[in-house]
Scaffold this motif. Structure first.
Motif, short mmCIF file in Angstrom:
data_model
loop_
_atom_site.label_atom_id
_atom_site.label_comp_id
_atom_site.label_asym_id
_atom_site.label_seq_id
_atom_site.Cartn_x
_atom_site.Cartn_y
_atom_site.Cartn_z
N VAL A 148 1.51 2.42 -7.15
CA VAL A 148 0.61 2.42 -5.71
C VAL A 148 -0.91 2.69 -5.70
N SER A 149 -1.49 2.07 -7.37
CA SER A 149 -2.79 2.05 -6.63
C SER A 149 -3.54 0.99 -6.85
N VAL A 150 -2.73 -0.46 -7.78
CA VAL A 150 -2.59 -1.28 -7.37
C VAL A 150 -2.74 -2.24 -6.04
N THR A 151 -1.46 -1.53 -4.79
CA THR A 151 -1.17 -1.87 -4.13
C THR A 151 -2.21 -1.73 -3.22
N LEU A 152 -2.80 -0.32 -3.35
CA LEU A 152 -3.34 0.05 -2.47
C LEU A 152 -4.64 -0.14 -2.14
N PRO A 158 -15.64 4.80 -3.81
CA PRO A 158 -14.82 5.44 -4.46
C PRO A 158 -15.11 5.61 -6.25
N ALA A 159 -15.48 4.75 -6.77
CA ALA A 159 -16.42 4.76 -7.67
C ALA A 159 -17.32 5.89 -8.07
N ALA A 160 -18.49 6.34 -7.02
CA ALA A 160 -19.03 7.05 -7.13
C ALA A 160 -18.52 8.34 -6.17
N ILE A 161 -17.44 8.56 -6.16
CA ILE A 161 -16.71 10.09 -5.91
C ILE A 161 -16.29 10.00 -7.05
N SER A 162 -15.50 9.30 -7.63
CA SER A 162 -14.81 9.24 -9.46
C SER A 162 -15.50 10.07 -9.82
N PRO A 190 -9.88 1.01 6.25
CA PRO A 190 -9.70 -0.07 4.74
C PRO A 190 -10.79 0.93 3.55
N LEU A 191 -12.06 1.78 4.10
CA LEU A 191 -12.02 2.22 2.83
C LEU A 191 -11.79 3.53 1.59
N ARG A 192 -11.15 4.49 3.24
CA ARG A 192 -10.28 5.34 2.91
C ARG A 192 -8.93 5.12 2.04
N ILE A 193 -8.31 3.82 2.59
CA ILE A 193 -7.62 3.28 1.67
C ILE A 193 -8.43 2.78 -0.17
N ALA A 194 -9.27 1.88 -0.19
CA ALA A 194 -9.97 1.67 -1.60
C ALA A 194 -10.55 2.92 -2.66
N ILE A 195 -10.51 4.48 -1.63
CA ILE A 195 -10.92 4.96 -2.31
C ILE A 195 -9.66 5.98 -2.71
N VAL A 196 -8.35 5.84 -2.25
CA VAL A 196 -7.37 6.27 -3.05
C VAL A 196 -6.93 6.05 -3.94
N PHE A 236 -8.58 3.44 -6.07
CA PHE A 236 -9.55 4.08 -7.61
C PHE A 236 -9.18 4.80 -7.60
N SER A 237 -8.57 6.09 -7.06
CA SER A 237 -8.48 7.67 -7.53
C SER A 237 -6.96 7.41 -8.29
N MET A 238 -6.56 6.89 -7.39
CA MET A 238 -4.88 6.64 -8.23
C MET A 238 -4.90 5.87 -9.52
#
Length: 237
Positions: A24-28, A58-62, A197-203, A205-207
């Motif tokens: 899931v993470s790699v796909t997103l 994504p990195a900053a949020i994580s 795409p930013l939301r997808i990237a956030i999810v 990288f979070s995964m």
């Protein structure tokens, strides 16, 4: 028996969900980065320079979310002495430090064309740097004492005290006059073509960070339970 009292069940659960999380993470991440880096339009002010947000944000949020999670685990462990929460805290420490480092490096890369310099002692940047030092200090303290109870207590206390830096990071752009842009509202400040795409990237990288944390948790469990009979079934494999 509750799962948090059974390390073998936790280990087996991690082993089962990690492949799914990886997929899931790699796909997103592929979808988010491909969409954001190639197919989104240029920003009116920043041109193509803004595209680094698909890694930086994504990195900053994580970096912040992981530290909050660490603090929660530290508090639970101090009060209830549940071993699982000590393992969870230990498993996310290096992931949090790496995400903070990525946020700082990508922020510097973004800042160079925007501000004309790699680094300024801006409130947001400085507080994020302090977060990196907190992660480093927590990891060093934890490594020094190992699994000794007093060491765990000191580590947990340091983690909890460090939480004071989290609201400083978040609200620094509102409290002080900084070069860093204000707090981003995905619903208002980012065009819809860039937002999804930013939301997808956030999810994604979070995964990814969750997946790496689960892999680390699995290793921590094996190391901590090395003298238990059930461990040898998985080491042999």
């Amino acid at each position: 028996m509750n799962i948090h009292n059974d390390p073998e069940k936790i280990y087996i659960l991690c082993k089962r969900v990690i492949p799914m999380f990886w997929l899931v993470s790699v796909t997103l991440i592929i979808i988010g980065l491909t969409w954001g880096l190639i197919y989104t339009p240029q920003d009116r002010v920043q041109g193509d320079g803004y595209r680094i947000i698909y890694l930086h944000v994504p990195a900053a949020i994580s970096s912040i979310v992981i530290y909050i999670f660490m603090a929660f685990c530290a508090l639970i462990n101090l009060i209830f002495r549940i071993k699982l929460f000590n393992w969870l805290s230990s498993s996310v420490m290096p992931i949090g430090m790496i995400s903070t480092l990525i946020a700082l490096v990508t922020g510097a890369i973004w800042g160079k064309p925007m501000w004309g310099t790699w680094w300024v002692w801006d409130a947001r940047l400085t507080s994020e740097l302090i977060l990196l030092f907190l992660y480093s200090g927590v990891i060093a303290l934890h490594s020094t004492f190992g699994n000794h109870r007093n060491g765990d207590n000191l580590t947990n206390i340091l983690i909890i005290v460090g939480v004071i830096n989290i609201p400083i990071i978040h609200y620094s752009v509102d409290w002080w006059n900084t070069l860093h842009q204000g707090t981003t509202d995905l619903h208002k400040t980012i065009d819809v073509s860039m937002r999804y795409p930013l939301r997808i990237a956030i999810v994604g990288f979070s995964m990814l960070f969750i997946t790496l944390s689960l892999m680390q948790l699995r290793n921590i469990i094996l190391y901590s339970e090395i003298n238990k009979y059930w461990v040898y079934k998985y080491i042999v494999k």
